[in-house]
Design an enzyme around this catalytic site. Structure first.
Site, PDB file in Angstrom:
ATOM      1  N   ASP A 278     -14.416 -19.942  46.426  1.00 16.54           N
ATOM      2  CA  ASP A 278     -13.904 -21.305  46.461  1.00 16.54           C
ATOM      3  C   ASP A 278     -12.618 -21.410  45.641  1.00 16.54           C
ATOM      4  OD1 ASP A 278     -14.332 -24.365  46.741  1.00 16.54           O
ATOM      5  OD2 ASP A 278     -14.168 -24.053  44.585  1.00 16.54           O
TER       6      ASP A 278
ATOM      7  N   GLU B  43     -16.513 -18.936  52.185  1.00 14.53           N
ATOM      8  CA  GLU B  43     -16.009 -18.854  50.812  1.00 14.53           C
ATOM      9  C   GLU B  43     -16.519 -17.593  50.117  1.00 14.53           C
ATOM     10  OE1 GLU B  43     -15.141 -23.463  49.548  1.00 14.53           O
ATOM     11  OE2 GLU B  43     -17.100 -22.637  49.030  1.00 14.53           O
TER      12      GLU B  43
END
Lengths: 221, 221
Positions: A42, A114
């Site tokens: 992320d 992610e």
């Protein structure tokens, strides 16, 4: 067993294939699972997108870049990227999640994208992970028209319809689910004059409306 | 004119000193100013801290790493780092900001630290910027005791006092300022039994209370 197809689609051959395996493992399946990799991924994603926007758009302010980035890194965009990679077929899910269709759930798919970005960072460093982000987001980045996409989807849809002297869209709350602290909203966006109806989901009513408006805009393109 | 002292304190000699100059230039002074660099620097900082936490603490969950990171990248921590660099003396501010003490304002100083991190990334790449973050945060990272600092400051202060059978702290709202969408809260944390009184500021009452509690804990160490 990870399909070679996936590594090919990612454009990255893992020196440590165990990292990719972990990135594809949901916590419902077994440990090590992908949540820690998702945390890394992320932030690598946010950073790589920030740098890409900085380089491509020298005239944009910090606030404008922030809004563009928020649009690029949100779950809906990541979900589409996961679908383009056919990632659902590669996930390792626990039995309960499998039965309830977890391999199609947007949040699980977005988290796995992610986690893969995080895995590539650990495997080969930031530049390799940023290059992956560049490949995954190539179409999204190329589609940015500064000054246009900076406006949020509801605003753009409204302006599109006003420009054609059509009635404004109506947003209808279809349902809410989940507990109070983590509600999910499902909203429809209706444009009767164009016989158009799209849906959006989100953790706020506003977020769900924006997604529905974005999907309406895509159909109108 | 940038003091050589600053480059030395940062441990990075800029190939392009203009980048550092821009990082030190507030928007009130002239263009190019540091807001776009701050955007880059903020995301590089988040990413570098995430990677550092991932490497140092293999047993922490995603949520625990998130909380630790939030604590490390918030304005108060950046402000202290700016003070340790004596950054206020190096800033280029407009006349109005100068007169109103802008070179001591936490938000301006914190933003400049982020802009410097962004400038180092553009000057020498991610690894150089992440290494700078490692140097700037060395003491903060070394001070982390997982399981202790994961609890928020108010909780830790409460537990500290309960362990000594002392009355709980009282949080008093001192004032609020700013417009409705960007209010600032100033709160005092009082521990009468220890004749201790600290203050905190923040964009929510809770954030201000946490900062006041953190400062109380520091005095109690």
């Amino acid at each position: 067993m990870i399909p070679g197809r996936l590594e090919k689609a990612l454009g990255h051959a893992f020196a440590d294939p165990g990292l990719l395996q972990t990135a594809l493992t949901h916590r419902s399946h077994s440990a090590p699972h992908n949540e820690r990799l998702e945390f890394i991924g992320d932030s690598v994603l946010n950073c790589a997108v920030a740098l890409e926007l900085y380089r491509r758009f020298p005239a944009l302010t910090e606030g404008e870049m922030s809004r563009l980035r928020a649009n690029l890194v949100r779950q809906d965009t990541l979900h589409r990227i996961a679908e383009s990679l056919a990632l659902g077929d590669c996930l390792r899910l626990g039995e309960g999640e499998l039965k309830s269709g977890g391999h199609r759930r947007p949040s699980i798919l977005a988290d796995a994208v992610e986690a893969i970005i995080g895995a590539v960072h650990l495997d080969a460093g930031f530049d390799a992970a940023a290059a992956l982000v560049g490949r995954l987001y190539a179409a999204h980045l190329a589609g940015i028209v500064p000054g246009q996409q900076i406006k949020d989807p509801k605003t753009r849809l409204q302006e599109f319809l006003q420009g054609r002297r059509l009635a404004l869209p109506q947003y209808v709350l279809l349902d809410t689910s989940g507990e109070a602290h983590a509600q999910n909203f499902r909203v429809a966006c209706e444009v009767p004059a164009l016989r158009l109806k799209t849906e959006g989901v989100g953790q706020s009513r506003r977020a769900a409306e924006q997604m529905a408006a974005e999907r309406a805009l895509e159909k109108l393109k």
